[in-house]
Design a protein around this motif. Structure first.
Motif, mmCIF file in Angstrom:
data_model
loop_
_atom_site.group_PDB
_atom_site.id
_atom_site.type_symbol
_atom_site.label_atom_id
_atom_site.label_comp_id
_atom_site.label_asym_id
_atom_site.label_seq_id
_atom_site.Cartn_x
_atom_site.Cartn_y
_atom_site.Cartn_z
ATOM 1 N N UNK A 220 0.812 -1.358 0.021
ATOM 2 C CA UNK A 220 -0.063 0.051 0.052
ATOM 3 C C UNK A 220 0.867 1.325 -0.005
ATOM 4 N N UNK A 221 0.560 2.209 -1.082
ATOM 5 C CA UNK A 221 1.087 3.464 -0.913
ATOM 6 C C UNK A 221 0.210 4.623 -0.940
ATOM 7 N N UNK A 222 0.677 5.310 0.032
ATOM 8 C CA UNK A 222 -0.245 6.772 0.192
ATOM 9 C C UNK A 222 0.251 7.913 -0.157
ATOM 10 N N UNK A 223 -0.183 8.814 -0.794
ATOM 11 C CA UNK A 223 0.108 10.154 -1.300
ATOM 12 C C UNK A 223 -0.518 11.205 -0.491
ATOM 13 N N UNK A 224 0.146 11.798 0.552
ATOM 14 C CA UNK A 224 -0.374 12.914 1.068
ATOM 15 C C UNK A 224 0.098 14.387 0.525
ATOM 16 N N UNK A 359 9.121 3.844 2.447
ATOM 17 C CA UNK A 359 8.163 4.086 3.133
ATOM 18 C C UNK A 359 6.667 3.693 2.411
ATOM 19 N N UNK A 360 5.556 3.623 2.927
ATOM 20 C CA UNK A 360 4.171 3.378 2.251
ATOM 21 C C UNK A 360 3.552 4.755 2.324
ATOM 22 N N UNK A 361 4.010 5.849 2.821
ATOM 23 C CA UNK A 361 3.307 7.096 2.979
ATOM 24 C C UNK A 361 4.401 8.438 2.613
ATOM 25 N N UNK A 362 3.939 8.997 1.482
ATOM 26 C CA UNK A 362 4.604 10.217 1.018
ATOM 27 C C UNK A 362 4.223 11.392 1.035
ATOM 28 N N UNK A 363 4.825 12.094 1.684
ATOM 29 C CA UNK A 363 4.426 13.627 1.928
ATOM 30 C C UNK A 363 4.855 14.489 0.980
ATOM 31 N N UNK A 364 3.882 15.386 0.465
ATOM 32 C CA UNK A 364 4.515 16.361 -0.646
ATOM 33 C C UNK A 364 3.543 17.702 -0.147
ATOM 34 N N UNK A 365 4.604 18.819 -0.044
ATOM 35 C CA UNK A 365 4.373 20.026 0.313
ATOM 36 C C UNK A 365 4.325 21.009 -0.694
#
Length: 369
Positions: A220-224, A359-365
């Motif tokens: 699972x990969x989540x893009x935040x 990781x399975x969660x990537x944060x983009x600001x």
């Protein structure tokens, strides 16, 4: 490219010279930030803050403006350092140990919403660097600043949700769960936070000594995507009625138009649209109204004229939004599209899942004015 930047800076200098003439010789670099930022962008703001005088009373404000520009440029470590400098200056003011101040104007004291936004930006910087320990520490400070804000009508929904995401990333599931339980979220924001609440509940269950939580979905990969969009409000001179017949000099916040960008979406088979959690104008108006109420209650018509201060954080966004997207196994890139209030495409970029990202969660600001 160098020649082009030089020509841009010549135009910036000409504009600032005109502004300086209008403001008088006692003007400070922070008074140029707004026009510079919205006409020429974050690089020009950094030039202004480096090349023009920053008066002592404006140094903390200059650092938060610098931090916002650096965040937009993706220079998150430098942005965080600028916030640290601003916080140090403000903490010294709170401790009343600033001595020898020989300027006529008092040091900048941020409105409640500006103080919380300093901590919010620190969370964003840390999430962008995927430093979850630092993000959780910044979340602690943000929660404390919200409690100290003395603004009963302020709803810091975006900050609270961002803090909960930071707690989740640091494995502090119970802290995130408890914070969200205290957070009033409505509309599409409620739908967004339900998933976060479920994840935090699973984490809390797994943290219990004899607890059991379902395993995460394999692969699972989540893009935040954390979005700071549009042009925040500005201050102008006004009056505040303290009795039916008397008023004092005061100020008010007004929206800054036109808004070039108001929302964003991830362009996939079923587009995912960003969710606004906080409108900065609403925060600013609430923060100022609460302060006005205290001034009237405590000091009445004898208010110190220095309370009338038009200095504020010029480059704040108008809207604080979040995009959450579960990236399918077959998809490694997705287009982030920015839209005008009328729904026209303003800009787009391609976000790519890093090949070496484990990781399975990537944060983009992203900051888009």
């Amino acid at each position: 490219m160098v020649g082009s930047m030089s020509r841009i800076w010549i135009r910036v200098a000409a504009v600032l010279a005109a502004v300086a003439a209008a403001l008088g010789c006692a003007s400070s670099a922070v008074e140029y930030v707004g026009v510079t930022y919205y006409f020429y962008g974050p690089e020009a703001v950094l030039e202004v803050l480096d090349d023009y005088e920053v008066l002592p009373e404006d140094r903390a404000l200059a650092e938060v403006e610098r931090a916002m520009a650096l965040l937009e440029l993706g220079r998150y470590t430098e942005s965080s350092a600028a916030l640290s400098r601003a916080e140090f200056m403000l903490d010294r003011l709170d401790e009343d140990v600033l001595s020898g101040f020989d300027h006529e104007a008092p040091p900048w004291r941020p409105e409640s919403h500006e103080r919380v936004m300093i901590s919010t930006l620190r969370i964003a910087d840390s999430l962008a660097m995927h430093d979850m320990g630092a993000a959780a520490a910044a979340a602690d400070r943000a929660v404390s600043d919200i409690a100290d804000a003395a603004c009963d009508s302020c709803r810091f929904t975006f900050t609270r949700v961002l803090a909960a995401l930071a707690y989740e990333g640091a494995g502090r599931h119970a802290d995130g769960r408890d914070l969200l339980a205290q957070t009033a979220v409505a509309g599409r924001g409620l739908e967004l936070t339900k998933g976060l609440q479920r994840r935090l509940a699973r984490g809390v269950a797994g943290d219990e000594p004899a607890g059991w939580a379902p395993p995460p979905v394999e692969g699972g990969r989540t893009l935040e995507v954390v979005l700071l969009l549009g042009r925040g409000p500005y201050k102008e001179a006004d009056k505040l009625a303290v009795t039916e017949s008397e008023s004092i000099r005061w100020c008010r916040y007004l929206p800054r138009d036109p808004q070039a960008v108001t929302w964003a979406a991830l362009e996939v088979e079923d587009p995912v649209i960003s969710v606004e959690l906080t409108a900065v104008e609403d925060l600013a108006v609430a923060s100022l109204a609460d302060r006005a109420g205290r001034v009237i209650a405590e000091r009445g018509v004898g208010v110190d004229p220095k309370s009338y201060d038009l200095r504020h954080w010029e480059s704040l966004p108008a809207s604080l939004q979040i995009l959450n997207f579960e990236l399918p196994p077959f998809l490694d890139t997705v287009d982030l599209v920015y839209y005008s209030p009328e729904g026209y495409e303003v800009d787009r970029e391609t976000i790519q899942w890093p090949e070496d990202w484990t990781g399975n969660r990537l944060f983009v600001i992203r900051r888009m004015p």
